[in-house]
Design a protein around this motif. Structure first.
Motif, short mmCIF file in Angstrom:
data_model
loop_
_atom_site.label_atom_id
_atom_site.label_comp_id
_atom_site.label_asym_id
_atom_site.label_seq_id
_atom_site.Cartn_x
_atom_site.Cartn_y
_atom_site.Cartn_z
N ASP A 181 0.95 -1.09 -0.05
CA ASP A 181 0.00 0.10 0.12
C ASP A 181 1.09 1.16 -0.07
O ASP A 181 0.61 2.55 -0.83
CB ASP A 181 -0.97 -0.05 1.08
N ASP A 182 1.96 1.66 0.53
CA ASP A 182 2.85 2.14 0.14
C ASP A 182 3.75 2.23 -0.32
O ASP A 182 4.99 3.21 -0.25
CB ASP A 182 3.71 2.74 1.47
N ALA A 183 3.64 1.87 -1.50
CA ALA A 183 4.66 1.34 -2.51
C ALA A 183 4.25 3.13 -3.53
O ALA A 183 3.35 3.58 -3.24
CB ALA A 183 3.94 0.99 -3.82
N GLU A 184 5.51 3.86 -3.45
CA GLU A 184 5.45 5.23 -4.51
C GLU A 184 6.04 5.27 -5.95
O GLU A 184 6.68 4.72 -6.77
CB GLU A 184 6.22 5.90 -3.93
N LEU A 185 5.25 5.76 -6.90
CA LEU A 185 5.40 6.01 -8.04
C LEU A 185 6.38 6.94 -8.30
O LEU A 185 7.12 7.83 -8.04
CB LEU A 185 4.30 7.04 -8.18
N ILE A 186 7.73 6.29 -9.30
CA ILE A 186 8.25 7.20 -9.51
C ILE A 186 8.42 7.88 -11.06
O ILE A 186 7.89 7.54 -11.70
CB ILE A 186 9.98 5.50 -9.88
N PRO A 187 8.43 8.69 -11.33
CA PRO A 187 7.31 9.41 -11.92
C PRO A 187 8.32 10.11 -13.18
O PRO A 187 8.24 9.72 -14.43
CB PRO A 187 7.19 11.43 -11.97
N GLU A 188 9.98 9.79 -13.18
CA GLU A 188 11.27 9.88 -13.96
C GLU A 188 12.29 9.15 -13.57
O GLU A 188 12.67 8.50 -12.32
CB GLU A 188 11.63 11.14 -14.09
N VAL A 189 12.35 8.57 -14.70
CA VAL A 189 14.21 7.76 -15.13
C VAL A 189 14.95 7.82 -15.80
O VAL A 189 14.57 8.43 -16.79
CB VAL A 189 13.69 5.75 -15.16
N HIS A 190 15.99 8.44 -14.74
CA HIS A 190 17.23 9.16 -16.02
C HIS A 190 17.80 8.32 -16.65
O HIS A 190 18.72 8.16 -17.75
CB HIS A 190 17.78 10.86 -15.33
N GLU A 191 18.54 6.81 -15.50
CA GLU A 191 19.76 6.07 -16.23
C GLU A 191 19.00 4.95 -14.77
O GLU A 191 18.17 4.89 -14.58
CB GLU A 191 20.80 6.13 -14.75
N ILE A 192 18.74 3.99 -16.23
CA ILE A 192 18.00 2.16 -15.41
C ILE A 192 19.52 1.61 -15.62
O ILE A 192 20.87 1.34 -16.11
CB ILE A 192 17.26 2.06 -17.56
N ASN A 193 19.47 1.66 -14.08
CA ASN A 193 20.22 0.64 -13.79
C ASN A 193 20.04 -0.30 -12.65
O ASN A 193 19.21 -0.50 -13.03
CB ASN A 193 21.36 2.04 -12.71
N GLU A 194 20.89 -1.01 -11.14
CA GLU A 194 20.61 -2.05 -11.24
C GLU A 194 19.08 -1.75 -10.23
O GLU A 194 18.66 -2.75 -9.97
CB GLU A 194 21.97 -2.89 -10.25
N SER A 195 19.61 -0.80 -9.34
CA SER A 195 18.35 -0.56 -8.78
C SER A 195 17.22 -0.23 -8.92
O SER A 195 16.05 -0.80 -8.21
CB SER A 195 18.69 0.94 -7.61
N ILE A 196 16.78 -0.40 -10.14
CA ILE A 196 16.01 0.47 -10.91
C ILE A 196 14.49 -0.91 -10.87
O ILE A 196 14.19 -1.37 -10.88
CB ILE A 196 15.84 1.14 -12.19
N TYR A 197 16.01 -1.71 -11.69
CA TYR A 197 15.57 -3.37 -11.69
C TYR A 197 15.19 -3.88 -10.37
O TYR A 197 14.36 -5.16 -10.90
CB TYR A 197 17.17 -4.04 -12.18
N SER A 198 15.95 -4.11 -9.46
CA SER A 198 15.75 -4.12 -8.42
C SER A 198 14.06 -3.81 -7.53
O SER A 198 14.00 -4.72 -6.65
CB SER A 198 16.59 -3.44 -7.27
N MET A 199 13.26 -2.44 -8.29
CA MET A 199 12.25 -2.91 -8.03
C MET A 199 11.09 -3.28 -8.20
O MET A 199 9.93 -3.28 -7.94
CB MET A 199 12.23 -0.43 -8.35
N ALA A 200 11.39 -3.71 -9.77
CA ALA A 200 10.87 -4.14 -10.49
C ALA A 200 10.29 -6.09 -9.97
O ALA A 200 11.36 -6.51 -10.01
CB ALA A 200 10.96 -4.17 -12.29
N GLY A 201 9.24 -6.55 -9.84
CA GLY A 201 8.66 -8.01 -10.04
C GLY A 201 7.80 -8.47 -11.14
O GLY A 201 7.50 -7.62 -12.24
N GLY A 202 7.63 -9.26 -10.82
CA GLY A 202 6.80 -9.69 -12.12
C GLY A 202 4.66 -9.54 -12.53
O GLY A 202 4.47 -8.97 -11.38
N ALA A 203 4.89 -10.30 -13.26
CA ALA A 203 3.09 -10.11 -13.18
C ALA A 203 2.30 -10.69 -12.20
O ALA A 203 2.63 -11.98 -12.04
CB ALA A 203 2.98 -10.20 -14.50
#
Ligand SMILES: Nc1ncnc2c1ncn2[C@@H]1O[C@H](COP(=O)(O)OP(=O)(O)O)[C@@H](O)[C@H]1O
Ligand SMILES: N[C@@H](CCC(=O)OP(=O)(O)O)C(=O)O
Length: 377
Positions: A181-203
């Motif tokens: 419930d406390d997930a926050e939207l990330i409006p902009e991503v300037h660099e796709i790095n490991e920390s961005i991938y680590s936020m993403a789960g499956g479907a």
């Protein structure tokens, strides 16, 4: 209104929007997407649609199923694809054109160029290309596997400037919003790095494939080609109005300032390596300025079974992925050459890989980062 100054947009629509309840196609959510497409075209923006949903649209035609096998999913796709196309077609008073692709088509340079030409001809003729994976014929080796990555490959092939991924959530959150419930939207991503991938789960949905991970992979492919990428909530009509007003309603991934050259991008992000050449060399000097640096003597091992013209991975003998390249020799011939002691300079074989056909992985930071994520998995 075309506040983002788009010229050619690829819009990817997920299965949940086409067949939300597994009861065939529904126009419930497609109407606002169709209106968006219409309005884009009225503003002179060329649109290509990558539409998922064939399996979801065909599922209800098969009752009393004990196990959903791959063969059955292919049958669902065959049946659902026609109704999905018919549903889109009903919204427009201009013709739609269906293109079904496999990864094998996109990874073959001749077929890739042919796909590009077809898309350009369709756009020139004012038709709406609607693209999906050719699920009925794919095999593990030949498939892209998810339409997020397919859409990014299509956007690169079609020289699009924008990719819009319409999903069932607003965009990328710092964690799965369907679980936290406390997930926050990330409006902009300037660099796709490991920390961005680590936020993403499956479907999580019953119909989606890949979840956020494949959307980030797609954003990485697209932005490295200079394509601005959005993830938006396709259920929300307001999101489409925002886009036309130049407002980002979800997550925007900013494009690379110096995108990869088209052919190198294709090699890095679309081709799959058919084999590997392990080399006893560091390549601290850029390999693509003088590929003849790579001689048969420096080959430690040839792995896999590949032919002339196939994409190979050049790997250092300490395991690092150095480059993807087109091989000028078959695996058999390279193995043979690597075992010979050729002292006569006039008898030396020609370059193992040609200058214009080398994509340095060390020189593409995003790919390098993605590799480290793959290793972590
Ligand atoms: N960090 C995250 N941010 C947003 N969604 C996420 C995240 N991690 C996992 N997801 C899941 O990804 C889903 C969207 O992907 P998917 O189900 O494949 O949809 P689509 O059919 O649109 O491709 C979301 O509904 C959510 O459950
Ligand atoms: N090619 C498949 C869709 C695969 C896919 O990526 O689905 P989704 O995650 O809903 O975009 C189909 O048409 O059913």
């Amino acid at each position: 209104m075309n506040k983002f100054q788009w010229q050619r947009v690829v819009i990817k629509v997920g299965s949940a929007l086409i067949a939300p309840d597994n009861q065939g196609c529904s126009s419930q959510y497609l109407l606002s997407i169709a209106q968006f497409i219409l309005r884009c075209r009225m503003h002179g923006i060329e649109v290509i649609l990558v539409s998922s949903g064939s399996v979801a649209a065909g599922r209800h035609l098969f009752s009393n199923i004990e196990e959903e096998t791959i063969a059955l999913k292919k049958a669902m796709a065959a049946a659902g694809q026609t109704s999905m196309m018919a549903t889109w077609d009903r919204f427009f008073d201009f013709p739609c054109a269906q293109i079904l692709l496999t990864h094998g088509d996109l990874a073959d340079r001749e077929r890739y160029v042919s796909i590009r030409e077809t898309v350009f001809s369709l756009l020139q003729g004012g038709l709406l290309p609607i693209i999906n994976e050719n699920d009925t014929v794919t095999t593990d080796d030949l498939k892209v596997g998810d339409n997020d990555n397919l859409a990014a490959m299509v956007a690169a092939a079609a020289d699009a400037d924008t990719l819009i991924i319409c999903s069932d959530v607003k965009g990328l959150y710092n964690k799965n919003p369907n679980k936290f419930d406390d997930a926050e939207l990330i409006p902009e991503v300037h660099e796709i790095n490991e920390s961005i991938y680590s936020m993403a789960g499956g479907a999580d949905s019953a119909v989606g494939t890949g979840g956020m991970k494949t959307k980030i992979e797609a954003a990485e492919k697209a932005t490295s080609h200079g394509i601005s990428t959005f993830i938006i909530n396709g259920f929300e009509e307001a999101a489409f109005n925002d886009l036309l007003n130049g407002i980002n309603p979800g997550t925007q991934f900013t494009p690379y300032k110096s995108p990869l050259h088209e052919r190198l991008h294709w090699m890095t992000h679309t081709t799959k390596e058919q084999g590997e050449v392990i080399v006893d060399k560091d390549f601290s000097e850029p390999l693509n300025q003088n590929s003849e640096q790579l001689t048969s003597e420096e080959i430690v091992e040839v792995k896999g079974d590949f032919s002339i013209g196939d994409t190979i991975l050049v790997r250092s003998n300490d395991g690092r992925r150095l480059a993807k390249a087109t091989s000028n020799y078959s695996s058999c011939m390279l193995t043979y050459l690597s075992e010979q002691q050729i002292e006569d300079i006039n008898m030396q074989p020609g370059p193992i890989i040609s200058d214009q056909d080398i994509a340095m992985l060390d020189k593409t930071p995003a790919e390098a980062k993605k590799v480290s994520v793959d290793k972590k998995d």
